[in-house]
Design an enzyme around this catalytic site. Structure first.
Site, PDB file in Angstrom:
ATOM      1  N   ASP A  93       0.832  -1.200   0.000  1.00 37.16           N
ATOM      2  CA  ASP A  93       0.000   0.000   0.000  1.00 37.16           C
ATOM      3  C   ASP A  93       0.871   1.256   0.000  1.00 37.16           C
ATOM      4  O   ASP A  93       0.357   2.374  -0.067  1.00 37.16           O
ATOM      5  CB  ASP A  93      -0.998   0.003   1.152  1.00 37.16           C
ATOM      6  CG  ASP A  93      -0.355  -0.120   2.524  1.00 37.16           C
ATOM      7  OD1 ASP A  93       0.883  -0.149   2.605  1.00 37.16           O
ATOM      8  OD2 ASP A  93      -1.110  -0.188   3.518  1.00 37.16           O
ATOM      9  N   SER A  94       2.188   1.063   0.009  1.00 37.84           N
ATOM     10  CA  SER A  94       3.117   2.162  -0.252  1.00 37.84           C
ATOM     11  C   SER A  94       2.844   2.814  -1.598  1.00 37.84           C
ATOM     12  O   SER A  94       3.294   3.936  -1.852  1.00 37.84           O
ATOM     13  CB  SER A  94       4.564   1.649  -0.210  1.00 37.84           C
ATOM     14  OG  SER A  94       4.716   0.489  -1.007  1.00 37.84           O
ATOM     15  N   LYS A 129      -0.595  -9.450   3.357  1.00 39.39           N
ATOM     16  CA  LYS A 129       0.152  -8.889   4.482  1.00 39.39           C
ATOM     17  C   LYS A 129      -0.768  -8.050   5.355  1.00 39.39           C
ATOM     18  O   LYS A 129      -1.535  -7.223   4.855  1.00 39.39           O
ATOM     19  CB  LYS A 129       1.336  -8.049   3.995  1.00 39.39           C
ATOM     20  CG  LYS A 129       2.190  -7.466   5.135  1.00 39.39           C
ATOM     21  CD  LYS A 129       3.559  -7.034   4.654  1.00 39.39           C
ATOM     22  CE  LYS A 129       3.515  -5.758   3.841  1.00 39.39           C
ATOM     23  NZ  LYS A 129       3.062  -4.582   4.633  1.00 39.39           N
ATOM     24  N   GLU A 185       9.872  -3.751  10.449  1.00 34.01           N
ATOM     25  CA  GLU A 185      10.236  -2.449   9.882  1.00 34.01           C
ATOM     26  C   GLU A 185      10.716  -1.489  10.962  1.00 34.01           C
ATOM     27  O   GLU A 185      10.059  -1.321  11.990  1.00 34.01           O
ATOM     28  CB  GLU A 185       9.057  -1.836   9.123  1.00 34.01           C
ATOM     29  CG  GLU A 185       9.393  -0.477   8.523  1.00 34.01           C
ATOM     30  CD  GLU A 185       8.362   0.036   7.535  1.00 34.01           C
ATOM     31  OE1 GLU A 185       8.548   1.160   7.034  1.00 34.01           O
ATOM     32  OE2 GLU A 185       7.378  -0.683   7.260  1.00 34.01           O
TER      33      GLU A 185
END
Length: 271
Positions: A51-52, A118, A186
């Protein structure tokens, strides 16, 4: 060292086999067929339709505006180009708010060609992970800095320092116990990410989490040194500068991940 034959398509069980064999996993984001094909034939093991895309493709300041329809569109485009890499797709903001909503979104993504979805976070997401896995949908968990939580975090900040590191360890084990087959870490300090990676039975994929993870992922625009209009994170390295071409950059990135030269201390966070 054992390696996955280049001609063999990656599968979910093969990820765990790679971890046991000590073979580092190479992951990149992609959002269209052309880049996905280039990545697929130049040594990338997993492709993430993240979704980046809301930030690097659509120009938003965060990922929150991305919809399931957006994710399905880009997932389908990428899926058409892949022969070897395993395709992972994000559940967009609030698409996983309930197990039922998550199942609907995940079904659309798998029908578009994704092989794993994800999900960000633990907590109430554990129920969602279990619900999907029980319905034969492979899940990748995303812990640490979870971009969909940017408003709660107050920005993009390192997660898991101090006592928060112990909670992150517990969350990582909890998502695996719930059925996750892969865990993205992350912006996590190298020591805690390394410890989590050693403790889990499934592979970890780091992004700003140091070299101790079982693999690495970068946003393709960051790996290619493209200016997306956002602050450049510490963990980003421009591989196009040394690769000379997109394909060369991908090969350089893949080699650096596999031989352990990326990320180094310059591209990671200390405790």
């Amino acid at each position: 060292m054992s390696s996955h034959a280049d001609s063999n398509p990656w599968t979910v069980p093969a990820l765990a086999q790679a971890k046991r064999a000590g073979r580092k996993l190479v992951m990149l984001t992609a959002y269209d067929a052309s880049f996905a094909r280039t990545f697929d034939v130049n040594g990338v093991d997993l492709i993430l339709v993240g979704d980046s895309l809301g930030m690097v493709m659509q120009g938003h300041d965060s990922t929150l505006a991305v919809t399931t329809a957006d994710m399905v569109y880009h997932t389908a485009a990428v899926a058409r180009a892949l022969d070897r890499a395993l395709l992972v797709a994000d559940l967009s903001f609030q698409a996983d708010a309930t197990p039922e909503r998550a199942l609907d979104a995940a079904t659309q993504l798998l029908q578009a060609g994704a092989e794993m979805v994800k999900i960000e976070g633990a907590g109430h997401k554990l129920e969602v992970i279990r619900y999907l896995v029980e319905r034969e949908i492979p899940v990748c968990s995303h812990l640490g800095l979870t971009p969909q939580s940017v408003l709660r975090f107050g920005g993009y900040k390192v997660q898991g320092r101090g006592e928060a590191g112990e909670q992150l360890r517990r969350d990582a084990q909890a998502v695996v116990d719930a059925g996750a087959s892969l865990v993205v870490l992350e912006c996590v300090p190298t020591p805690i990410a390394t410890q989590i990676s050693a403790e889990l039975s499934v592979p970890t994929i780091g992004i700003g989490a140091g070299p101790g993870c079982d693999g690495q992922v970068l946003v393709m625009h960051d790996m290619l040194g493209l200016d997306s209009g956002h602050r450049r994170p510490k963990f980003v390295k421009d591989f196009l500068a040394e690769g000379g071409s997109v394909a060369g950059a991908v090969r350089a990135y893949a080699q650096a991940v596999r031989d352990g030269s990326f990320p180094d201390a310059e591209h990671a966070y200390a405790a």
